[in-house]
Design a protein around this motif. Structure first.
Motif, PDB file in Angstrom:
ATOM      1  N   ARG A  49      26.319  33.752  36.950  1.00 55.35           N
ATOM      2  CA  ARG A  49      27.468  32.915  36.593  1.00 55.35           C
ATOM      3  C   ARG A  49      28.650  33.775  36.174  1.00 55.35           C
ATOM      4  O   ARG A  49      29.786  33.548  36.611  1.00 55.35           O
ATOM      5  CB  ARG A  49      27.096  31.958  35.457  1.00 55.35           C
ATOM      6  CG  ARG A  49      28.246  31.077  35.012  1.00 55.35           C
ATOM      7  CD  ARG A  49      27.854  30.114  33.911  1.00 55.35           C
ATOM      8  NE  ARG A  49      27.152  30.723  32.797  1.00 55.35           N
ATOM      9  CZ  ARG A  49      27.736  31.347  31.770  1.00 55.35           C
ATOM     10  NH1 ARG A  49      29.047  31.439  31.727  1.00 55.35           N
ATOM     11  NH2 ARG A  49      27.021  31.866  30.798  1.00 55.35           N
ATOM     12  N   LEU A  50      28.395  34.800  35.347  1.00 51.11           N
ATOM     13  CA  LEU A  50      29.483  35.664  34.901  1.00 51.11           C
ATOM     14  C   LEU A  50      30.084  36.446  36.066  1.00 51.11           C
ATOM     15  O   LEU A  50      31.304  36.633  36.130  1.00 51.11           O
ATOM     16  CB  LEU A  50      28.983  36.616  33.814  1.00 51.11           C
ATOM     17  CG  LEU A  50      28.613  35.947  32.486  1.00 51.11           C
ATOM     18  CD1 LEU A  50      28.010  36.975  31.533  1.00 51.11           C
ATOM     19  CD2 LEU A  50      29.812  35.269  31.868  1.00 51.11           C
ATOM     20  N   ALA A  51      29.249  36.887  36.992  1.00 49.34           N
ATOM     21  CA  ALA A  51      29.760  37.608  38.160  1.00 49.34           C
ATOM     22  C   ALA A  51      30.629  36.695  39.015  1.00 49.34           C
ATOM     23  O   ALA A  51      31.686  37.107  39.516  1.00 49.34           O
ATOM     24  CB  ALA A  51      28.593  38.166  38.980  1.00 49.34           C
ATOM     25  N   LYS A  52      30.197  35.446  39.169  1.00 48.76           N
ATOM     26  CA  LYS A  52      30.982  34.485  39.954  1.00 48.76           C
ATOM     27  C   LYS A  52      32.312  34.203  39.279  1.00 48.76           C
ATOM     28  O   LYS A  52      33.354  34.144  39.943  1.00 48.76           O
ATOM     29  CB  LYS A  52      30.180  33.194  40.127  1.00 48.76           C
ATOM     30  CG  LYS A  52      30.850  32.162  40.993  1.00 48.76           C
ATOM     31  CD  LYS A  52      29.966  30.938  41.157  1.00 48.76           C
ATOM     32  CE  LYS A  52      30.638  29.892  42.006  1.00 48.76           C
ATOM     33  NZ  LYS A  52      29.807  28.699  42.155  1.00 48.76           N
ATOM     34  N   GLU A  53      32.294  34.029  37.960  1.00 48.24           N
ATOM     35  CA  GLU A  53      33.539  33.783  37.229  1.00 48.24           C
ATOM     36  C   GLU A  53      34.476  34.980  37.323  1.00 48.24           C
ATOM     37  O   GLU A  53      35.689  34.820  37.488  1.00 48.24           O
ATOM     38  CB  GLU A  53      33.231  33.464  35.769  1.00 48.24           C
ATOM     39  CG  GLU A  53      32.583  32.117  35.559  1.00 48.24           C
ATOM     40  CD  GLU A  53      32.146  31.881  34.121  1.00 48.24           C
ATOM     41  OE1 GLU A  53      32.321  32.782  33.269  1.00 48.24           O
ATOM     42  OE2 GLU A  53      31.627  30.788  33.850  1.00 48.24           O
ATOM     43  N   ALA A  54      33.924  36.190  37.227  1.00 52.91           N
ATOM     44  CA  ALA A  54      34.751  37.397  37.331  1.00 52.91           C
ATOM     45  C   ALA A  54      35.364  37.503  38.725  1.00 52.91           C
ATOM     46  O   ALA A  54      36.539  37.878  38.873  1.00 52.91           O
ATOM     47  CB  ALA A  54      33.918  38.629  37.011  1.00 52.91           C
ATOM     48  N   GLN A  55      34.578  37.171  39.750  1.00 55.76           N
ATOM     49  CA  GLN A  55      35.099  37.219  41.118  1.00 55.76           C
ATOM     50  C   GLN A  55      36.228  36.208  41.285  1.00 55.76           C
ATOM     51  O   GLN A  55      37.243  36.503  41.901  1.00 55.76           O
ATOM     52  CB  GLN A  55      33.978  36.930  42.120  1.00 55.76           C
ATOM     53  CG  GLN A  55      34.428  36.961  43.565  1.00 55.76           C
ATOM     54  CD  GLN A  55      34.936  38.320  43.985  1.00 55.76           C
ATOM     55  OE1 GLN A  55      34.419  39.345  43.549  1.00 55.76           O
ATOM     56  NE2 GLN A  55      35.947  38.343  44.818  1.00 55.76           N
ATOM     57  N   GLY A  56      36.058  35.030  40.707  1.00 56.50           N
ATOM     58  CA  GLY A  56      37.116  34.024  40.778  1.00 56.50           C
ATOM     59  C   GLY A  56      38.380  34.493  40.078  1.00 56.50           C
ATOM     60  O   GLY A  56      39.493  34.264  40.571  1.00 56.50           O
ATOM     61  N   ALA A  57      38.236  35.149  38.942  1.00 60.14           N
ATOM     62  CA  ALA A  57      39.397  35.667  38.213  1.00 60.14           C
ATOM     63  C   ALA A  57      40.084  36.758  39.020  1.00 60.14           C
ATOM     64  O   ALA A  57      41.319  36.796  39.094  1.00 60.14           O
ATOM     65  CB  ALA A  57      38.965  36.194  36.856  1.00 60.14           C
TER      66      ALA A  57
END
Length: 76
Positions: A49-57
């Protein structure tokens, strides 16, 4: 009750208690292993989840840093 019957019942009760203790220990061990598996899975999902959020940012920042496409100018 005779002494032999009482002794037999006590022995049977003691054997039953020992059997239940052994069974309980096995169940507790199994539940502890399940708890460890659940915690590991939760940690793995949190990382995803954190990796996905970072990619989105990163994607949002990248789009914001792109120059806007200007309209072609009409010559007169």
């Amino acid at each position: 009750m005779s002494d032999d019957q009482e002794r037999s019942l006590r022995q049977a009760a003691q054997a039953n208690r020992e059997r239940l203790v052994a069974h309980r220990e096995g169940v507790m061990q199994e539940e502890a292993e399940k708890a460890v598996d659940v915690r590991q899975n939760m940690a793995r999902l949190k990382e995803q989840r954190l990796a996905k959020e970072a990619q989105g940012a990163r994607t949002a920042i990248s789009k914001a840093n792109q120059p806007s496409a200007s309209k072609p100018r009409r010559f007169r």
